[in-house]
Design a protein around this motif. Structure first.
Motif, short mmCIF file in Angstrom:
data_model
loop_
_atom_site.label_atom_id
_atom_site.label_comp_id
_atom_site.label_asym_id
_atom_site.label_seq_id
_atom_site.Cartn_x
_atom_site.Cartn_y
_atom_site.Cartn_z
N SER A 207 0.84 -1.20 0.00
CA SER A 207 0.00 0.00 0.00
C SER A 207 0.88 1.25 0.00
N LYS A 208 0.49 2.21 -0.79
CA LYS A 208 1.17 3.51 -0.90
C LYS A 208 2.61 3.42 -1.40
N ALA A 209 3.00 2.26 -1.94
CA ALA A 209 4.34 2.13 -2.53
C ALA A 209 4.39 2.90 -3.85
N ILE A 210 5.55 3.40 -4.19
CA ILE A 210 5.75 4.08 -5.48
C ILE A 210 6.30 3.04 -6.45
N LEU A 211 5.52 2.74 -7.49
CA LEU A 211 5.86 1.64 -8.39
C LEU A 211 6.16 2.09 -9.82
N LYS A 212 6.33 3.37 -10.06
CA LYS A 212 6.57 3.87 -11.40
C LYS A 212 7.79 3.18 -12.03
N GLY A 213 7.59 2.58 -13.20
CA GLY A 213 8.69 1.95 -13.92
C GLY A 213 9.14 0.61 -13.36
N VAL A 214 8.43 0.08 -12.37
CA VAL A 214 8.81 -1.20 -11.77
C VAL A 214 8.65 -2.32 -12.80
N ILE A 215 9.54 -3.30 -12.76
CA ILE A 215 9.43 -4.50 -13.58
C ILE A 215 8.99 -5.61 -12.64
N ALA A 216 7.77 -6.10 -12.84
CA ALA A 216 7.23 -7.11 -11.93
C ALA A 216 6.40 -8.11 -12.72
N LYS A 217 7.09 -9.11 -13.25
CA LYS A 217 6.41 -10.15 -14.02
C LYS A 217 6.89 -11.52 -13.55
N ASN A 218 6.14 -12.55 -13.94
CA ASN A 218 6.44 -13.92 -13.51
C ASN A 218 6.52 -14.03 -11.99
N LEU A 219 5.67 -13.26 -11.31
CA LEU A 219 5.66 -13.28 -9.84
C LEU A 219 5.20 -14.63 -9.31
N LYS A 220 5.68 -14.99 -8.15
CA LYS A 220 5.30 -16.25 -7.53
C LYS A 220 4.05 -16.10 -6.67
N GLY A 221 3.51 -14.90 -6.59
CA GLY A 221 2.28 -14.64 -5.85
C GLY A 221 2.01 -13.16 -5.82
N CYS A 222 0.75 -12.83 -5.57
CA CYS A 222 0.34 -11.43 -5.56
C CYS A 222 0.34 -10.87 -4.15
N PRO A 223 0.64 -9.57 -4.04
CA PRO A 223 0.60 -8.93 -2.72
C PRO A 223 -0.83 -8.81 -2.20
N LEU A 224 -0.94 -8.68 -0.90
CA LEU A 224 -2.23 -8.50 -0.25
C LEU A 224 -2.82 -7.14 -0.60
N THR A 225 -1.98 -6.11 -0.61
CA THR A 225 -2.44 -4.75 -0.95
C THR A 225 -1.47 -4.11 -1.93
N LEU A 226 -2.05 -3.26 -2.78
CA LEU A 226 -1.28 -2.50 -3.76
C LEU A 226 -1.71 -1.04 -3.69
N PRO A 227 -0.88 -0.12 -4.18
CA PRO A 227 -1.30 1.27 -4.20
C PRO A 227 -2.46 1.48 -5.18
N ASN A 228 -3.20 2.55 -4.98
CA ASN A 228 -4.29 2.87 -5.90
C ASN A 228 -3.77 2.93 -7.32
N GLY A 229 -4.55 2.38 -8.26
CA GLY A 229 -4.18 2.42 -9.67
C GLY A 229 -3.34 1.24 -10.12
N TRP A 230 -3.11 0.27 -9.24
CA TRP A 230 -2.31 -0.91 -9.59
C TRP A 230 -3.10 -2.18 -9.34
N LYS A 231 -2.79 -3.23 -10.11
CA LYS A 231 -3.41 -4.53 -9.91
C LYS A 231 -2.39 -5.62 -10.18
N CYS A 232 -2.66 -6.79 -9.61
CA CYS A 232 -1.84 -7.97 -9.87
C CYS A 232 -2.68 -8.90 -10.72
N GLU A 233 -2.20 -9.18 -11.91
CA GLU A 233 -2.94 -10.00 -12.85
C GLU A 233 -1.96 -10.80 -13.69
N ASN A 234 -2.27 -12.08 -13.92
CA ASN A 234 -1.41 -12.95 -14.70
C ASN A 234 0.04 -12.93 -14.22
N SER A 235 0.21 -12.97 -12.89
CA SER A 235 1.53 -13.01 -12.26
C SER A 235 2.37 -11.77 -12.55
#
Length: 136
Positions: free
Chosen positions: A103-131
């Motif tokens: 929550s409230k993390a700054i994720l601009k330009g983050v590379i986050a693919k092939n994740l082994k699981g989704c976080p419980l919470t994300l900042p507004n405007g972000w989603k975890c989908e297809n790993s």
């Protein structure tokens, strides 16, 4: 993060361990490949540019930490508190984010693919989908 990192502390080597107390430390550009920092307190630590590939940060408190351009490939961040962390341009490919608080993390330009699981919470405007973490 709102704190200044210019006067962060140099960590004691005996604190780079599981449960270590590394709050407000300067770990910028440090190579910590495969290190075990599970349940460590890294609140407001400067980890910008650090190599944490394959590290265990499960259950660690990374709230408010500065992690721009950090490499967190295949890092275990399960249950970690990343709330308010600055993860701009960080590479989280293959990371385990199960029940992490982003929550409230700054994720601009983050590379986050092939994740082994989704976080419980994300900042507004972000989603975890297809790993992957995706901006909406």
């Amino acid at each position: 993060p709102t704190d200044s990192f210019s006067n962060h502390l140099i960590p004691q080597s005996n604190e780079i361990r599981p449960g270590g107390h590394l709050e407000h430390t300067n770990l910028k550009d440090t190579n910590m490949t495969g290190v075990n920092l599970s349940s460590a307190n890294l609140k407001f630590a400067d980890l910008s540019g650090a190599n944490l590939n394959g590290a265990s940060l499960s259950g660690a408190n990374l709230s408010g930490s500065y992690m721009t351009s950090a490499s967190l490939i295949n890092t275990d961040l399960s249950g970690a508190n990343l709330s308010g962390s600055d993860l701009r341009e960080a590479n989280l490919t293959g990371a385990n984010l199960v029940v992490a608080d982003m929550s409230k993390a700054i994720l601009k330009g983050v590379i986050a693919k092939n994740l082994k699981g989704c976080p419980l919470t994300l900042p507004n405007g972000w989603k975890c989908e297809n790993s992957s973490l995706l901006e909406r």
